[in-house]
Every structure is written in C-alpha cells, then in structure tokens.
Design an enzyme around this catalytic site. Structure first.
Site, PDB file in Angstrom:
ATOM      1  NE  ARG A  83      -4.238   0.026   2.358  1.00 19.55           N
ATOM      2  CZ  ARG A  83      -5.046  -0.803   2.376  1.00 19.55           C
ATOM      3  NH1 ARG A  83      -4.717  -2.080   2.355  1.00 19.55           N
ATOM      4  NH2 ARG A  83      -6.302  -0.444   2.711  1.00 19.55           N
ATOM      5  NE  ARG A 122     -16.791  -2.931   3.543  1.00 22.06           N
ATOM      6  CZ  ARG A 122     -15.236  -2.809   3.257  1.00 22.06           C
ATOM      7  NH1 ARG A 122     -14.793  -3.595   2.296  1.00 22.06           N
ATOM      8  NH2 ARG A 122     -14.724  -1.929   3.795  1.00 22.06           N
ATOM      9  NE  ARG A 154     -13.765  -2.911   7.336  1.00 23.14           N
ATOM     10  CZ  ARG A 154     -12.792  -2.754   6.001  1.00 23.14           C
ATOM     11  NH1 ARG A 154     -12.941  -3.737   5.333  1.00 23.14           N
ATOM     12  NH2 ARG A 154     -11.878  -2.255   5.657  1.00 23.14           N
TER      13      ARG A 154
HETATM   14  P1  AP5 Z   1      -8.592  -3.271   4.275  1.00 23.17           P
HETATM   15  O1  AP5 Z   1      -9.538  -4.108   4.856  1.00 23.17           O
HETATM   16  O2  AP5 Z   1      -7.552  -3.840   3.341  1.00 23.17           O
HETATM   17  O3  AP5 Z   1      -9.516  -2.119   3.474  1.00 23.17           O
HETATM   18  P2  AP5 Z   1      -9.460  -1.211   2.114  1.00 23.17           P
HETATM   19  O4  AP5 Z   1      -8.288  -1.503   1.379  1.00 23.17           O
HETATM   20  O5  AP5 Z   1      -9.741  -0.059   2.486  1.00 23.17           O
HETATM   21  O6  AP5 Z   1     -10.118  -2.251   1.351  1.00 23.17           O
HETATM   22  P3  AP5 Z   1     -11.759  -2.544   1.479  1.00 23.17           P
HETATM   23  O7  AP5 Z   1     -11.785  -4.043   2.472  1.00 23.17           O
HETATM   24  O8  AP5 Z   1     -12.484  -1.547   2.272  1.00 23.17           O
HETATM   25  O9  AP5 Z   1     -12.345  -2.672   0.195  1.00 23.17           O
HETATM   26  P4  AP5 Z   1     -12.345  -3.693  -0.879  1.00 23.17           P
HETATM   27  O10 AP5 Z   1     -11.478  -3.165  -1.930  1.00 23.17           O
HETATM   28  O11 AP5 Z   1     -11.507  -5.125  -0.377  1.00 23.17           O
HETATM   29  O12 AP5 Z   1     -13.716  -3.825  -1.235  1.00 23.17           O
HETATM   30  P5  AP5 Z   1     -15.063  -4.878  -1.054  1.00 23.17           P
HETATM   31  O13 AP5 Z   1     -14.545  -6.260  -1.966  1.00 23.17           O
HETATM   32  O14 AP5 Z   1     -14.921  -5.330   0.290  1.00 23.17           O
HETATM   33  O15 AP5 Z   1      -7.844  -2.380   5.338  1.00 23.17           O
HETATM   34  C1  AP5 Z   1      -8.378  -1.836   6.439  1.00 23.17           C
HETATM   35  C2  AP5 Z   1      -7.189  -1.118   7.089  1.00 23.17           C
HETATM   36  O16 AP5 Z   1      -6.345  -1.977   7.660  1.00 23.17           O
HETATM   37  C3  AP5 Z   1      -6.433   0.057   6.576  1.00 23.17           C
HETATM   38  O17 AP5 Z   1      -7.479   1.312   6.523  1.00 23.17           O
HETATM   39  C4  AP5 Z   1      -5.226   0.431   7.196  1.00 23.17           C
HETATM   40  O18 AP5 Z   1      -5.513   0.911   8.254  1.00 23.17           O
HETATM   41  C5  AP5 Z   1      -5.142  -1.290   7.585  1.00 23.17           C
HETATM   42  N1  AP5 Z   1      -4.189  -1.916   6.696  1.00 23.17           N
HETATM   43  C6  AP5 Z   1      -4.490  -2.958   5.777  1.00 23.17           C
HETATM   44  N2  AP5 Z   1      -3.547  -3.277   4.922  1.00 23.17           N
HETATM   45  C7  AP5 Z   1      -2.295  -2.419   5.177  1.00 23.17           C
HETATM   46  C8  AP5 Z   1      -1.282  -2.023   4.558  1.00 23.17           C
HETATM   47  N3  AP5 Z   1      -0.616  -3.053   3.756  1.00 23.17           N
HETATM   48  N4  AP5 Z   1      -0.477  -1.158   5.171  1.00 23.17           N
HETATM   49  C9  AP5 Z   1      -0.806  -0.286   6.068  1.00 23.17           C
HETATM   50  N5  AP5 Z   1      -2.043  -0.496   6.732  1.00 23.17           N
HETATM   51  C10 AP5 Z   1      -3.043  -1.302   6.207  1.00 23.17           C
HETATM   52  O19 AP5 Z   1     -16.009  -4.186  -1.594  1.00 23.17           O
HETATM   53  C11 AP5 Z   1     -16.636  -3.130  -1.029  1.00 23.17           C
HETATM   54  C12 AP5 Z   1     -18.166  -3.184  -0.665  1.00 23.17           C
HETATM   55  O20 AP5 Z   1     -18.767  -3.109  -2.338  1.00 23.17           O
HETATM   56  C13 AP5 Z   1     -18.670  -4.562  -0.281  1.00 23.17           C
HETATM   57  O21 AP5 Z   1     -19.771  -4.262   0.023  1.00 23.17           O
HETATM   58  C14 AP5 Z   1     -18.986  -5.250  -1.608  1.00 23.17           C
HETATM   59  O22 AP5 Z   1     -20.182  -6.381  -1.578  1.00 23.17           O
HETATM   60  C15 AP5 Z   1     -19.371  -4.256  -2.493  1.00 23.17           C
HETATM   61  N6  AP5 Z   1     -18.871  -4.389  -4.008  1.00 23.17           N
HETATM   62  C16 AP5 Z   1     -17.649  -5.028  -4.369  1.00 23.17           C
HETATM   63  N7  AP5 Z   1     -17.844  -5.419  -5.750  1.00 23.17           N
HETATM   64  C17 AP5 Z   1     -18.715  -4.518  -6.338  1.00 23.17           C
HETATM   65  C18 AP5 Z   1     -19.187  -4.423  -7.638  1.00 23.17           C
HETATM   66  N8  AP5 Z   1     -18.769  -4.766  -8.696  1.00 23.17           N
HETATM   67  N9  AP5 Z   1     -20.538  -3.766  -7.714  1.00 23.17           N
HETATM   68  C19 AP5 Z   1     -21.177  -3.180  -6.638  1.00 23.17           C
HETATM   69  N10 AP5 Z   1     -20.990  -3.447  -5.260  1.00 23.17           N
HETATM   70  C20 AP5 Z   1     -19.603  -4.023  -5.088  1.00 23.17           C
END
Ligand code: AP5
Length: 210
Positions: A83, A122, A154
């Site tokens: 990241r 979500r 969340r």
């Molecule tokens: P993390 O859990 O990795 O959060 P994020 O990157 O912000 O990713 P999300 O889980 O929020 O989203 P996603 O892209 O996976 O989407 P999803 O598929 O769930 O990290 C959380 C925290 O941990 C960070 O803020 C940080 O503090 C820390 N962290 C983690 N890794 C780190 C690192 N490497 N370095 C430092 N800190 C770190 O989809 C989202 C929603 O949309 C769901 O409800 C889903 O059902 C819906 N959805 C998905 N696809 C579609 C579509 N095509 N159409 C409509 N809806 C959809």
C-alpha cells in the site's frame, strides 16, 4: 498476484473469487489485522488506533506481517498489500530472494463516488462474509445467509473515516500504479461494473486480453 485499488474498489470481493476458483491462497492484510484486533494480540493493539482513524499501519509492522504470512510454495493473491512504495520495494526484495516475482498486478479502477456508495452499504458478519445493503443483500436481511451471524458495519466504513481512507489512498497508495507500470506488471481493470463483469475483465486481463 497483487490487487491494487482504492478502499471499497472490490479487491476483497475479487480476490476471494479468484482464489476460490483457482485454489490460490488469499492473503488479506485488512482481515489479518481485524482478527488481530479482535483477539487483542500485540499486533492488534499496535494496529487498532491507526485503523480506527483510517490511517495506514506503519510499514515496518506490515512488512514483518507479510514476511511471516507469505506461503513458501504455491500461488497466492495479495489483497491490501503493498500500500506504499516502501512496502512494494520490500515485497519485491522478498519475492526476488525466492526467485518468484509477482505475475500480475490488477489495478481496480473506480471513482471516489463509487467507493463512498460501496463502503456506506457494506455489511459483514464476524466470519468475514461480506454483503452490500443494495448490491449484494443477505437473503436473511440483518443476519448472514451463510452462517446466520449478525451483520454489522465496519467501524472504518463510517463516512468521516471513509473520507480519511480515500485521502490516504490518493497520497500513499496511488503512486504504486506508476511503480508497477514501470515494471510492466500493471493491468488496469474497470471496477465499476457488476461483480461478475469485473471478474470476467480480470480473467481476460490474466489471459493476456484487453
Ligand atoms: P482493508 O480491509 O484492506 O481495507 P481497504 O483497502 O480500505 O479495502 P476494503 O476492504 O474497504 O475494500 P475492498 O477493495 O476489499 O472492497 P470489497 O470487495 O470489500 O484495510 C483496512 C485497514 O487496515 C486500512 O485502512 C489500514 O488501516 C490497515 N491496513 C491494511 N493493509 C495495510 C497495509 N498494507 N499497510 C498499512 N495499513 C494497512 O467491496 C466493498 C463493498 O462493495 C462490499 O460491500 C461489496 O459487497 C461491494 N462490491 C464489491 N464489488 C462490487 C461491484 N462490482 N458492484 C457493486 N458492489 C460491489
């Protein structure tokens, strides 16, 4: 394989589909950190305050975590790591040491408005099954239709934290697009369609198509 993209771009959704279908290991740093927070481990205690305010957990902590979790054999999908540029450089060194560079980096492209819509809707259960109030509702309403646990939002999906996460993404994670473009690894995928459309586009990119 590595998934890049803004918070809520669909990295977790697509990484799970790909890993299930191809029997690859799925490594989500967000899931690992949330489990550590729930269990109150030393890692969880370190990470909690950063996650709650939408900031990134420090690079040394994350690099140490990945070094411990990378499987020594077989294919794997990284979701949420790297990241930052220092994380990407550390990963490159780890993979080079093992003589297995990343095959592809899928960059899921979505607009900030999509992120806000996706994250505000979500809902998930404590076993990590993810739904969306409008796009993928649970058939059981407020409980998970796979394990019957209660669904919750969340804490970092609240509007003010989502704004902070987006800002962090633009400042610290977007530069990785150039990093992987320079290494000819980047495959851009339009993340705005339905989940099935996005999966098809990823398959096509991995097969070498457009
Ligand atoms: P993390 O859990 O990795 O959060 P994020 O990157 O912000 O990713 P999300 O889980 O929020 O989203 P996603 O892209 O996976 O989407 P999803 O598929 O769930 O990290 C959380 C925290 O941990 C960070 O803020 C940080 O503090 C820390 N962290 C983690 N890794 C780190 C690192 N490497 N370095 C430092 N800190 C770190 O989809 C989202 C929603 O949309 C769901 O409800 C889903 O059902 C819906 N959805 C998905 N696809 C579609 C579509 N095509 N159409 C409509 N809806 C959809």
């Amino acid at each position: 394989m590595i998934f890049l993209g803004a918070p809520g771009a669909g990295k977790g959704t697509q990484a799970k589909v790909l890993a299930d279908r191809r029997r690859w290991t799925h490594i989500s740093t967000g899931d690992l950190l949330r489990s550590a927070v729930a269990e109150g481990t030393a890692l969880g205690l370190k990470a909690k305050s950063f996650m709650e305010r939408g900031a990134l957990v420090p690079d040394d902590v994350m690099i140490g975590l990945i070094r411990e979790k990378l499987p020594t054999t077989g294919e794997f999908v990284l979701d949420g790591f790297p990241r930052t540029v220092p994380q990407a450089e550390a990963l490159e060194r780890m993979l080079q040491d093992e003589k297995r560079p990343a095959d592809a980096v899928i960059n899921l492209e979505v607009e900030d408005e999509d992120v806000i819509r996706r994250l505000s809707g979500r809902r998930q259960c404590k076993n990590g099954h993810v739904f969306h109030a409008d796009f993928f509702p649970s058939k059981k309403g407020e409980t998970c239709d796979r394990c019957q646990e209660i669904l919750f939002q969340r804490p970092d999906d609240r509007a003010e934290t989502v704004r902070a996460r987006l800002e962090v993404y633009h400042q610290q994670t977007r530069p990785l697009i150039g990093f992987y473009q320079n290494r000819n690894r980047l495959k851009n995928v339009d993340g705005r369609g339905s989940s099935e459309d996005v999966s098809r586009a990823i398959d096509s990119q991995l097969a070498g198509g457009k």
